[in-house]
Scaffold this active site. Sequence first.
Site, mmCIF file in Angstrom:
data_model
loop_
_atom_site.group_PDB
_atom_site.id
_atom_site.type_symbol
_atom_site.label_atom_id
_atom_site.label_comp_id
_atom_site.label_asym_id
_atom_site.label_seq_id
_atom_site.Cartn_x
_atom_site.Cartn_y
_atom_site.Cartn_z
ATOM 1 N N GLU A 173 0.889 -1.173 0.000
ATOM 2 C CA GLU A 173 0.000 0.000 0.000
ATOM 3 C C GLU A 173 0.915 1.207 0.000
ATOM 4 O O GLU A 173 1.563 1.511 0.998
ATOM 5 C CB GLU A 173 -0.927 -0.013 1.221
ATOM 6 C CG GLU A 173 -2.053 1.004 1.114
ATOM 7 C CD GLU A 173 -1.763 2.298 1.842
ATOM 8 O OE1 GLU A 173 -1.376 3.278 1.152
ATOM 9 O OE2 GLU A 173 -1.923 2.339 3.063
ATOM 10 N N CYS A 181 -2.163 8.785 3.113
ATOM 11 C CA CYS A 181 -2.213 8.345 1.720
ATOM 12 C C CYS A 181 -3.615 8.500 1.146
ATOM 13 O O CYS A 181 -3.776 8.765 -0.036
ATOM 14 C CB CYS A 181 -1.761 6.886 1.611
ATOM 15 S SG CYS A 181 -0.036 6.617 2.031
#
Length: 463
Positions: A234, A268
């Site tokens: 990720e 993020c």
Amino acid sequence: MAIATVNPATGETLRTYEAHGHDEVERRVAASYETFRQYRSTSFAERARLMRRAADLLDEDAEDVARTMTTEMGKTITAARAEAAKCAKSMRWYADHAEALLADEHPAPADVRDAGADAARVHYRPLGPILAVMPWNFPLWQVIRFAAPALMAGNTGLLKHASNVPRTALYLGDLFRRAGFPEGCFQTLLIGSGAVEAVLRDRRVVAATLTGSEPAGRSVAAIAGDEVKKTVLELGGSDPYIVMPSADVTRAVKTAVTARVQNNGQSCIAAKRFIVHGDVYDHFAERFTAAMSALTVGDPLDDATDVGPIATEQGRADLEELVDDALRKGATVLCGGSRPADRTRGWFYLPTVLADITPEMRIHQEETFGPVATLHQVSDIEEAVAVANDSPFGLSSNVWTRDDADIAFFVRDLEAGGVFVNGMTASHPALPFGGVKRSGYGRELSGHGIREFCNATTVWQRT
């Protein structure tokens, strides 16, 4: 090598730790492997009992843990408390659901017969010791969302946390030990990034998961690929936040502010690029800029603070470079764009809104890890999607519209791991989380996440 906790609100070094040497790393890797050989046979009921105990301990420790996170990486104390509570909730969710998520799957009887078997099923088995390379921005949650499903599946974990959050890293290793998990089930490795390769190449470590930067992901993926080991990545995100004419602009503005400055803008999945239809652009831009300007920047331990510091001095410098590059190339500052004049200590940066963004600006393609938003005006839904997809990242997306045809179009065409309609992106244990393109691959959370580090074993049987 020393690993230090430095308070980003003051720049003060609070504590220094010695990194684990080769012998200590070897001891912990060996313990992880030996523990797995027994732990994989424990029942789901026993794993759930231990996981619920860990959640209870986290609830008891919540205030101290929150203050630790705030002083290590600068998130507001309000956000830190919420993070601790979310972790405990997610641990209980996996304790409740893991057995069902990993239940045997049975093909249709006709397919079993066609395969030449009298019986067939898919059985999920744990893989072994998993190396988790984790970031500092959600120092508790990023680890728990790996650890809870991994441990409930019967795996063991080795945590290499970001070097600026060692106290949180050590707490996590201690948490599972105090809860009664077998010694070696989940351990923290206090090591620098240069020591990761040797751990990942160790034959006893079977897979890795990484949340972090694109360069870090490339490095871990390359090493794991060379060793033919499974990885879940990720990585970065530059999530679009699209506002269409039918949207409730008042709600969209209020949510947009939270979506951009959550975790001091260092997330993020924070919305970063605000793509607004021309029919509502002026209205949205005016109200959004006013709301960003009104945020309180200050001491993250103060409950009244909305935005704390950037986690590291280098992180603020990187953010300033992106903004300065945009300004040199013609961007307009609607608010912010500098350090706060009243904060001479620590690594603070004002909530910022930039307009007139063009493709040659670095900020058009690179991730902004801080409270900086870019505004983009578009004329129709096709242009909105084109701007949204003009990014190397594809983690998540946000769309604001009350038109069902718009929603269907966005769900079909946005290049992202998630589409959040009339709300901001968030992670939840029941929903898969991950991205496409340079945002990585694989999924965390939900049944998809717990099965990432399982061996889906085909069992074919004749009587």
